[in-house]
Enzyme design. Structure first.
Site, PDB file in Angstrom:
ATOM      1  N   CYS A 139       0.818  -1.225   0.000  1.00  0.00           N
ATOM      2  CA  CYS A 139       0.000   0.000   0.000  1.00  0.00           C
ATOM      3  C   CYS A 139       0.849   1.273   0.000  1.00  0.00           C
ATOM      4  O   CYS A 139       0.348   2.357  -0.284  1.00  0.00           O
ATOM      5  CB  CYS A 139      -0.936   0.003   1.193  1.00  0.00           C
ATOM      6  SG  CYS A 139      -1.949  -1.462   1.260  1.00  0.00           S
ATOM      7  N   HIS A 163      -3.134   7.000   3.265  1.00  0.00           N
ATOM      8  CA  HIS A 163      -3.604   5.726   2.706  1.00  0.00           C
ATOM      9  C   HIS A 163      -4.987   5.441   3.303  1.00  0.00           C
ATOM     10  O   HIS A 163      -5.189   5.532   4.511  1.00  0.00           O
ATOM     11  CB  HIS A 163      -2.600   4.633   3.077  1.00  0.00           C
ATOM     12  CG  HIS A 163      -3.064   3.266   2.728  1.00  0.00           C
ATOM     13  ND1 HIS A 163      -3.688   2.978   1.542  1.00  0.00           N
ATOM     14  CD2 HIS A 163      -3.010   2.091   3.428  1.00  0.00           C
ATOM     15  CE1 HIS A 163      -3.992   1.690   1.518  1.00  0.00           C
ATOM     16  NE2 HIS A 163      -3.587   1.133   2.639  1.00  0.00           N
ATOM     17  N   ASN A 195     -10.082   0.019   0.861  1.00  0.00           N
ATOM     18  CA  ASN A 195      -8.625   0.102   0.771  1.00  0.00           C
ATOM     19  C   ASN A 195      -8.201  -0.434  -0.605  1.00  0.00           C
ATOM     20  O   ASN A 195      -8.286  -1.638  -0.846  1.00  0.00           O
ATOM     21  CB  ASN A 195      -8.032  -0.743   1.909  1.00  0.00           C
ATOM     22  CG  ASN A 195      -6.524  -0.790   1.900  1.00  0.00           C
ATOM     23  OD1 ASN A 195      -5.884  -0.406   0.919  1.00  0.00           O
ATOM     24  ND2 ASN A 195      -5.949  -1.277   2.982  1.00  0.00           N
TER      25      ASN A 195
HETATM   26  N1  ACO Z   1     -18.154  -8.707  10.281  1.00  0.00           N
HETATM   27  C1  ACO Z   1     -18.547  -9.061  11.533  1.00  0.00           C
HETATM   28  N2  ACO Z   1     -17.697  -9.477  12.481  1.00  0.00           N
HETATM   29  C2  ACO Z   1     -16.395  -9.521  12.158  1.00  0.00           C
HETATM   30  C3  ACO Z   1     -15.921  -9.171  10.884  1.00  0.00           C
HETATM   31  C4  ACO Z   1     -16.856  -8.750   9.925  1.00  0.00           C
HETATM   32  N3  ACO Z   1     -16.512  -8.389   8.691  1.00  0.00           N
HETATM   33  N4  ACO Z   1     -14.586  -9.316  10.870  1.00  0.00           N
HETATM   34  C5  ACO Z   1     -14.217  -9.742  12.081  1.00  0.00           C
HETATM   35  N5  ACO Z   1     -15.307  -9.878  12.866  1.00  0.00           N
HETATM   36  C6  ACO Z   1     -15.380 -10.316  14.248  1.00  0.00           C
HETATM   37  C7  ACO Z   1     -14.235 -11.210  14.631  1.00  0.00           C
HETATM   38  O1  ACO Z   1     -14.494 -12.552  14.251  1.00  0.00           O
HETATM   39  C8  ACO Z   1     -14.203 -11.040  16.118  1.00  0.00           C
HETATM   40  O2  ACO Z   1     -15.225 -11.823  16.677  1.00  0.00           O
HETATM   41  P1  ACO Z   1     -14.975 -12.610  18.070  1.00  0.00           P
HETATM   42  O3  ACO Z   1     -14.715 -11.512  19.076  1.00  0.00           O
HETATM   43  O4  ACO Z   1     -16.247 -13.327  18.263  1.00  0.00           O
HETATM   44  O5  ACO Z   1     -13.778 -13.474  17.831  1.00  0.00           O
HETATM   45  C9  ACO Z   1     -14.601  -9.575  16.314  1.00  0.00           C
HETATM   46  O6  ACO Z   1     -15.258  -9.182  15.083  1.00  0.00           O
HETATM   47  C10 ACO Z   1     -13.433  -8.664  16.568  1.00  0.00           C
HETATM   48  O7  ACO Z   1     -12.415  -8.966  15.603  1.00  0.00           O
HETATM   49  P2  ACO Z   1     -11.109  -8.094  15.493  1.00  0.00           P
HETATM   50  O8  ACO Z   1     -10.307  -8.539  14.326  1.00  0.00           O
HETATM   51  O9  ACO Z   1     -10.425  -8.070  16.828  1.00  0.00           O
HETATM   52  O10 ACO Z   1     -11.783  -6.682  15.174  1.00  0.00           O
HETATM   53  P3  ACO Z   1     -11.171  -5.251  15.265  1.00  0.00           P
HETATM   54  O11 ACO Z   1     -12.013  -4.420  16.139  1.00  0.00           O
HETATM   55  O12 ACO Z   1      -9.688  -5.252  15.501  1.00  0.00           O
HETATM   56  O13 ACO Z   1     -11.408  -4.719  13.787  1.00  0.00           O
HETATM   57  C11 ACO Z   1     -10.195  -4.452  11.723  1.00  0.00           C
HETATM   58  C12 ACO Z   1     -10.848  -5.427  12.696  1.00  0.00           C
HETATM   59  C13 ACO Z   1     -11.259  -3.545  11.160  1.00  0.00           C
HETATM   60  C14 ACO Z   1      -9.562  -5.254  10.595  1.00  0.00           C
HETATM   61  C15 ACO Z   1      -9.133  -3.628  12.471  1.00  0.00           C
HETATM   62  O14 ACO Z   1      -8.287  -4.456  13.218  1.00  0.00           O
HETATM   63  C16 ACO Z   1      -8.307  -2.829  11.522  1.00  0.00           C
HETATM   64  O15 ACO Z   1      -8.796  -1.960  10.848  1.00  0.00           O
HETATM   65  N6  ACO Z   1      -6.983  -3.067  11.448  1.00  0.00           N
HETATM   66  C17 ACO Z   1      -6.141  -2.404  10.517  1.00  0.00           C
HETATM   67  C18 ACO Z   1      -6.076  -3.244   9.317  1.00  0.00           C
HETATM   68  C19 ACO Z   1      -5.789  -2.455   8.096  1.00  0.00           C
HETATM   69  O16 ACO Z   1      -6.302  -1.407   7.879  1.00  0.00           O
HETATM   70  N7  ACO Z   1      -4.945  -3.029   7.293  1.00  0.00           N
HETATM   71  C20 ACO Z   1      -4.576  -2.479   6.089  1.00  0.00           C
HETATM   72  C21 ACO Z   1      -3.393  -1.591   6.315  1.00  0.00           C
HETATM   73  S1  ACO Z   1      -2.040  -2.005   5.371  1.00  0.00           S
HETATM   74  C22 ACO Z   1      -2.600  -2.159   3.869  1.00  0.00           C
HETATM   75  O17 ACO Z   1      -3.418  -1.393   3.510  1.00  0.00           O
HETATM   76  C23 ACO Z   1      -2.140  -3.240   2.975  1.00  0.00           C
END
Ligand code: ACO
Length: 331
Positions: free
Chosen positions: A116, A257, A287
Site C-alpha cells: 500500500c 492511505h 482500501n
Molecule cells: N463482520 C462481523 N464481524 C467480524 C468481521 C466482519 N466483517 N470481521 C471480524 N469480525 C469479528 C471477529 O471474528 C471477532 O469476533 P470474536 O470476538 O467473536 O472473535 C470480532 O469481530 C473482533 O475482531 P477483530 O479482528 O479483533 O476486530 P477489530 O475491532 O480489531 O477490527 C479491523 C478489525 C477492522 C480489521 C481492524 O483491526 C483494523 O482496521 N486493522 C487495521 C487493518 C488495516 O487497515 N490493514 C490495512 C493496512 S495495510 C494495507 O493497507 C495493505
C-alpha cells in the site's frame, strides 16, 4: 546564475471499476453486516474489477488521464514505474506491458512492490531519477486488483479492500521551493505475518497443497497491524515536518492511505492535527492498496480543493511493513 530544479506532479489521473459492492452485498457472501463494517472501518462500498479486467487495464486508464492532464507528450516520458502487489503476472512487469499498451518508446519500465506504500515509494524513486537530469518526465502509477487475492470466505479481510488505479506524471522543471519538497520511506521486515500473501513465491511455490491451504490469499493480523502502523506513521510525519520546519497548521491536506477511518482518526489524534485536514474517501472505495493515495489526490484536485502554494503531505503504509511520506508544495 544557478537554475534550480524542481519536480512537480504535472498531471494526476485515477480510475475505479464500474462495479460497486456494498456492505449489504457482502452480507450475502460472508457473515457480516453494514453496521459492523461501517463502525469498524468507515467503509460503505468498494469497487470490484470486472471479470477479465486486470491491474494493467486499470493502470492504463489512470495513466491516460494523467498524461492528458499533464500536457506532456507520450514520447517525452522517460520512465514508467508501476507500484503494485497484484501485477498481471509475476513477470514480465506490468510496467512493461503498460509501455506497450500506451505506445511509449523503449524506455525504462519496472514494477515496484511496497504494497500500500507503493505509490509514495515510486514517487521517491522517480523523483530521484528525474533529478539526475537523464529524464524529463516519469509516469508513476499505483494500481491493484486486490479482489483477485482476497479470501471471500474470510470476513475479517474481504470487507476491507477494493480495486482501482491512480497515476501521476512527474516532470522536472526550473524552480525552487515548489513541487516535491521531501520524500521519506521506511521499512521493517521483522514480522511479515502481519500482512502477507504466503504462497506463490519461492518460499511456497504454487502447488495443489498451497491452494488447498488457501495460501494464495491475503492474510492479515488486523488488530496488531493497527497498533504498529499508528505509531510508525506518527514518527514518520513528525520527522518530515521537523526536518522541513513545518508546523501542522502549515499543511493544507494530509492525504493518507485509505485503509480505515478509525486508523486515520488515531493518526490525527497522535499527530495533534485536526481530522478535517485528513482527506478521506474510503467510504466509497475501501482500501485500494497502492492506488488509494493517488485516487484520493486526484479527487482533491478535481474538487478544486488545492491551490498553488498549498502544502500537501501524502502518507502511506502497508505490507513489509513499509511506510512512506511525500511532502509537496503545489505548483
Ligand atoms: N463482520 C462481523 N464481524 C467480524 C468481521 C466482519 N466483517 N470481521 C471480524 N469480525 C469479528 C471477529 O471474528 C471477532 O469476533 P470474536 O470476538 O467473536 O472473535 C470480532 O469481530 C473482533 O475482531 P477483530 O479482528 O479483533 O476486530 P477489530 O475491532 O480489531 O477490527 C479491523 C478489525 C477492522 C480489521 C481492524 O483491526 C483494523 O482496521 N486493522 C487495521 C487493518 C488495516 O487497515 N490493514 C490495512 C493496512 S495495510 C494495507 O493497507 C495493505
Amino acid at each position: 546564475m544557478t537554475v534550480e530544479t524542481a519536480v512537480v506532479l504535472s498531471g494526476v489521473g485515477a480510475y475505479v471499476p464500474e462495479k460497486r459492492l456494498t456492505n449489504d452485498d457482502l452480507s450475502q457472501i460472508v457473515d457480516t453486516n453494514d453496521e459492523w463494517i461501517r463502525s469498524r472501518t468507515g467503509i460503505r462500498e468498494r469497487r470490484i474489477a470486472a471479470d477479465g479486467q486486470t491491474t494493467l487495464d486499470m493502470a492504463e486508464q489512470a495513466a491516460l488521464q494523467a498524461i492528458e492532464r499533464s500536457g506532456v507528450e507520450k514520447e517525452d516520458i522517460g520512465l514508467i514505474v508501476v507500484a503494485t502487489m497484484t501485477p498481471d503476472m509475476p513477470f514480465p512487469a506490468t510496467a512493461c506491458l503498460l509501455q506497450d499498451r500506451l505506445g511509449i518508446g523503449q524506455i525504462m519500465a519496472f514494477d515496484l512492490e511496497a504494497a500500500c506504500s507503493g505509490f509514495t515509494y515510486a514517487v521517491q524513486v522517480a523523483e530521484g531519477l528525474l533529478r539526475t537530469g537523464r529524464i524529463d518526465h516519469a509516469l508513476v502509477i499505483g494500481a491493484d486488483k486486490v479482489s483477485g487475492i482476497l479470501d471471500w470466505e474470510d470476513r475479517a479481510t474481504c470487507v476491507l479492500f477494493g480495486d482501482g488505479a491512480g497515476a501521476a506524471v512527474l516532470s522536472r522543471v526550473d524552480g525552487r521551493d515548489i513541487g516535491i519538497l521531501d520524500c521519506l520511506s521506511r521499512s521493517d521486515g521483522s514480522d511479515p505475518s502481519l500482512l502477507c500473501q504466503p504462497a506463490g513465491g519461492s518460499a511456497m511455490p504454487a502447488r495443489q497443497q498451497t491452494i488447498d491451504a488457501r495460501g494464495h490469499f491475503l492474510k492479515m493480523r488486523g488488530r496488531d497491524l493497527f497498533k504498529v502502523v499508528v505509531k510508525v506513521v506518527n514518527r514518520l510525519c513528525r520527522d518530515v515536518m521537523e526536518r522541513n520546519n513545518i508546523r501542522p497548521e502549515d499543511i493544507r491536506w494530509i492525504i493518507p492511505h485509505q485503509a480505515n477511518l478509525r486508523m486515520i482518526d488515531s493518526m490525527a489524534k497522535y499527530l495533534e492535527i485536526p481530522p478535517e485536514k485528513f482527506f478521506v474517501n474510503l467510504e466509497r472505495y475501501g482500501n485500494t492498496s497502492a492506488a488509494s493515495v493517488p485516487i484520493a489526490l486526484e479527487e482533491v484536485i478535481s474538487k478544486g480543493e488545492i491551490e498553488t502554494g498549498d502544502l500537501i503531505l501524502l502518507v502511506a503504509f502497508g505490507a513489509g511493513l513499509t511506510w512512506s511520506a511525500t511532502l509537496i508544495r503545489w505548483h
